[in-house]
Design a protein around this motif. Sequence first.
Motif, PDB file in Angstrom:
ATOM      1  N   ALA A  89       0.822  -1.211   0.000  1.00 16.12           N
ATOM      2  CA  ALA A  89       0.000   0.000   0.000  1.00 16.12           C
ATOM      3  C   ALA A  89       0.855   1.260   0.000  1.00 16.12           C
ATOM      4  N   ARG A  90       1.966   1.239   0.717  1.00 12.49           N
ATOM      5  CA  ARG A  90       2.809   2.436   0.772  1.00 12.49           C
ATOM      6  C   ARG A  90       3.463   2.760  -0.564  1.00 12.49           C
ATOM      7  N   HIS A  91       3.459   1.769  -1.472  1.00 10.23           N
ATOM      8  CA  HIS A  91       3.988   2.004  -2.824  1.00 10.23           C
ATOM      9  C   HIS A  91       2.863   2.285  -3.822  1.00 10.23           C
ATOM     10  N   ALA A  92       1.624   2.402  -3.330  1.00 11.84           N
ATOM     11  CA  ALA A  92       0.458   2.628  -4.196  1.00 11.84           C
ATOM     12  C   ALA A  92       0.269   1.492  -5.190  1.00 11.84           C
ATOM     13  N   ILE A  93       0.501   0.262  -4.718  1.00  7.41           N
ATOM     14  CA  ILE A  93       0.298  -0.940  -5.528  1.00  7.41           C
ATOM     15  C   ILE A  93      -0.845  -1.742  -4.901  1.00  7.41           C
ATOM     16  N   ARG A  94      -1.867  -2.021  -5.677  1.00  5.55           N
ATOM     17  CA  ARG A  94      -2.986  -2.819  -5.192  1.00  5.55           C
ATOM     18  C   ARG A  94      -2.776  -4.294  -5.538  1.00  5.55           C
ATOM     19  N   VAL A  95      -3.347  -5.167  -4.700  1.00 12.45           N
ATOM     20  CA  VAL A  95      -3.225  -6.612  -4.900  1.00 12.45           C
ATOM     21  C   VAL A  95      -4.589  -7.258  -4.678  1.00 12.45           C
ATOM     22  N   ALA A  96      -5.013  -8.067  -5.625  1.00  9.03           N
ATOM     23  CA  ALA A  96      -6.277  -8.790  -5.485  1.00  9.03           C
ATOM     24  C   ALA A  96      -6.118 -10.186  -6.076  1.00  9.03           C
ATOM     25  N   THR A  97      -7.046 -11.057  -5.722  1.00  7.93           N
ATOM     26  CA  THR A  97      -6.995 -12.442  -6.188  1.00  7.93           C
ATOM     27  C   THR A  97      -8.366 -12.852  -6.712  1.00  7.93           C
ATOM     28  N   ILE A  98      -8.351 -13.628  -7.789  1.00  6.23           N
ATOM     29  CA  ILE A  98      -9.570 -14.221  -8.328  1.00  6.23           C
ATOM     30  C   ILE A  98      -9.536 -15.712  -8.032  1.00  6.23           C
ATOM     31  N   ALA A  99     -10.658 -16.251  -7.538  1.00  5.35           N
ATOM     32  CA  ALA A  99     -10.781 -17.681  -7.276  1.00  5.35           C
ATOM     33  C   ALA A  99     -11.801 -18.263  -8.252  1.00  5.35           C
ATOM     34  N   PRO A 100     -11.350 -18.732  -9.415  1.00  5.56           N
ATOM     35  CA  PRO A 100     -12.291 -19.256 -10.407  1.00  5.56           C
ATOM     36  C   PRO A 100     -12.885 -20.596  -9.966  1.00  5.56           C
ATOM     37  N   GLY A 101     -14.078 -20.864 -10.492  1.00  4.00           N
ATOM     38  CA  GLY A 101     -14.692 -22.168 -10.321  1.00  4.00           C
ATOM     39  C   GLY A 101     -14.306 -23.077 -11.475  1.00  4.00           C
ATOM     40  N   ILE A 102     -15.281 -23.770 -12.034  1.00  2.00           N
ATOM     41  CA  ILE A 102     -15.010 -24.700 -13.138  1.00  2.00           C
ATOM     42  C   ILE A 102     -15.008 -23.906 -14.439  1.00  2.00           C
ATOM     43  N   MET A 103     -13.842 -23.756 -15.020  1.00  2.00           N
ATOM     44  CA  MET A 103     -13.684 -22.893 -16.187  1.00  2.00           C
ATOM     45  C   MET A 103     -13.343 -23.704 -17.435  1.00  2.00           C
ATOM     46  N   GLU A 104     -13.647 -23.139 -18.591  1.00  2.00           N
ATOM     47  CA  GLU A 104     -13.291 -23.742 -19.876  1.00  2.00           C
ATOM     48  C   GLU A 104     -11.806 -23.513 -20.137  1.00  2.00           C
ATOM     49  N   THR A 105     -10.985 -24.371 -19.601  1.00  2.00           N
ATOM     50  CA  THR A 105      -9.540 -24.282 -19.774  1.00  2.00           C
ATOM     51  C   THR A 105      -9.061 -25.452 -20.629  1.00  2.00           C
ATOM     52  N   PRO A 106      -7.820 -25.398 -21.124  1.00  2.00           N
ATOM     53  CA  PRO A 106      -7.317 -26.528 -21.916  1.00  2.00           C
ATOM     54  C   PRO A 106      -7.396 -27.862 -21.181  1.00  2.00           C
ATOM     55  N   MET A 107      -7.251 -27.840 -19.847  1.00  2.41           N
ATOM     56  CA  MET A 107      -7.318 -29.073 -19.077  1.00  2.41           C
ATOM     57  C   MET A 107      -8.700 -29.714 -19.199  1.00  2.41           C
ATOM     58  N   LEU A 108      -9.756 -28.907 -19.092  1.00  4.70           N
ATOM     59  CA  LEU A 108     -11.111 -29.437 -19.193  1.00  4.70           C
ATOM     60  C   LEU A 108     -11.523 -29.693 -20.638  1.00  4.70           C
ATOM     61  N   ALA A 109     -10.902 -28.977 -21.569  1.00 11.68           N
ATOM     62  CA  ALA A 109     -11.253 -29.139 -22.977  1.00 11.68           C
ATOM     63  C   ALA A 109     -10.942 -30.552 -23.471  1.00 11.68           C
ATOM     64  N   GLY A 110     -10.028 -31.243 -22.792  1.00  9.28           N
ATOM     65  CA  GLY A 110      -9.680 -32.601 -23.183  1.00  9.28           C
ATOM     66  C   GLY A 110     -10.698 -33.635 -22.757  1.00  9.28           C
ATOM     67  N   LEU A 111     -11.657 -33.249 -21.925  1.00 15.86           N
ATOM     68  CA  LEU A 111     -12.689 -34.181 -21.484  1.00 15.86           C
ATOM     69  C   LEU A 111     -13.763 -34.340 -22.556  1.00 15.86           C
ATOM     70  N   PRO A 112     -14.442 -35.481 -22.588  1.00 23.64           N
ATOM     71  CA  PRO A 112     -15.566 -35.639 -23.517  1.00 23.64           C
ATOM     72  C   PRO A 112     -16.624 -34.564 -23.265  1.00 23.64           C
ATOM     73  N   GLN A 113     -17.363 -34.218 -24.310  1.00 26.30           N
ATOM     74  CA  GLN A 113     -18.367 -33.164 -24.178  1.00 26.30           C
ATOM     75  C   GLN A 113     -19.392 -33.502 -23.108  1.00 26.30           C
ATOM     76  N   ALA A 114     -19.745 -34.778 -22.994  1.00 27.05           N
ATOM     77  CA  ALA A 114     -20.721 -35.180 -21.979  1.00 27.05           C
ATOM     78  C   ALA A 114     -20.202 -34.892 -20.581  1.00 27.05           C
ATOM     79  N   ALA A 115     -18.907 -35.112 -20.380  1.00 29.85           N
ATOM     80  CA  ALA A 115     -18.314 -34.841 -19.069  1.00 29.85           C
ATOM     81  C   ALA A 115     -18.293 -33.340 -18.787  1.00 29.85           C
ATOM     82  N   GLN A 116     -17.985 -32.542 -19.809  1.00 28.34           N
ATOM     83  CA  GLN A 116     -18.002 -31.091 -19.641  1.00 28.34           C
ATOM     84  C   GLN A 116     -19.411 -30.590 -19.320  1.00 28.34           C
ATOM     85  N   ASP A 117     -20.393 -31.149 -20.008  1.00 27.78           N
ATOM     86  CA  ASP A 117     -21.784 -30.748 -19.747  1.00 27.78           C
ATOM     87  C   ASP A 117     -22.194 -31.115 -18.330  1.00 27.78           C
ATOM     88  N   SER A 118     -21.761 -32.284 -17.877  1.00 24.39           N
ATOM     89  CA  SER A 118     -22.098 -32.736 -16.531  1.00 24.39           C
ATOM     90  C   SER A 118     -21.497 -31.807 -15.486  1.00 24.39           C
TER      91      SER A 118
END
Length: 254
Positions: free
Chosen positions: A179-208
């Motif tokens: 804060a003394r350097h005027a730098i802000r810090v925040a974090t995002i906690a995503p849930g189940i996202m369309e990432t390359p890791m999930l893209a490898g799953l069958p579509q039925a699994a992604q839908d589920s």
Amino acid sequence: MRISAAAALVTGGASGLGAATAERLADGGALVTIVDLPGSPGADVAARVGGTFVPADVTDARQVRDAVATAAASGPLRVVVNCAGIGTPAKVLDRDGEPASIDLFERIVRVNLVGTYTVVAHAAAAMARTDPDAESGDRGVIVNTASVAAFDGQIGQPGYAASKGGVHAMTLPIARELARHAIRVATIAPGIMETPMLAGLPQAAQDSLGQQVPYPARLGRPEEYAALVMAIVENGYLNGETIRLDGAIRMAPR
């Protein structure tokens, strides 16, 4: 805070959440440096957004320092987004009831938590040396990526949950320190996202998986993560907070 003609660095920027964020920042006029492993499509993404690709491992402090220096050379470093991470499953006990390898647990924590911290430290040092933005007074914003696993860790996720829980836990103390350097810090906690890791799953699994989300009942989109990054950058009073981006999901034990 204005990001036009300012430098932005995105780790894990070669795909998924990082690539979407790099594109969104570039659309806002930022000079984007993408950091990802050698052999990743980072150079292709950088070419698409008119940015620079620096192959680097976030667990290597020297490589991180050089990547930050490259970004800072293109303009005042204002935005850093940490998306680099791994999600390898690893239980405490193996199938024979014996302790599983500690090496994998250490690797997950080293990449997700220590790697994030390493980037934060070097980026904060570079940001602290810049002049504040003339309009907002901010020097910069650092956005880290945790996960809902930090709060709702599932079976097989002790290393992942611990690493992401650490990212969440260090958000406030780092925000208070910087804060003394005027730098802000925040974090995002995503849930189940369309990432390359999930893209490898069958579509039925992604839908589920998507149907487990209360609303909207689908996987989250990288563009939605990128939009939240921009909201954090643009909202000067948002600091020291972890924001869940998950459609109200609470993960089951498995």
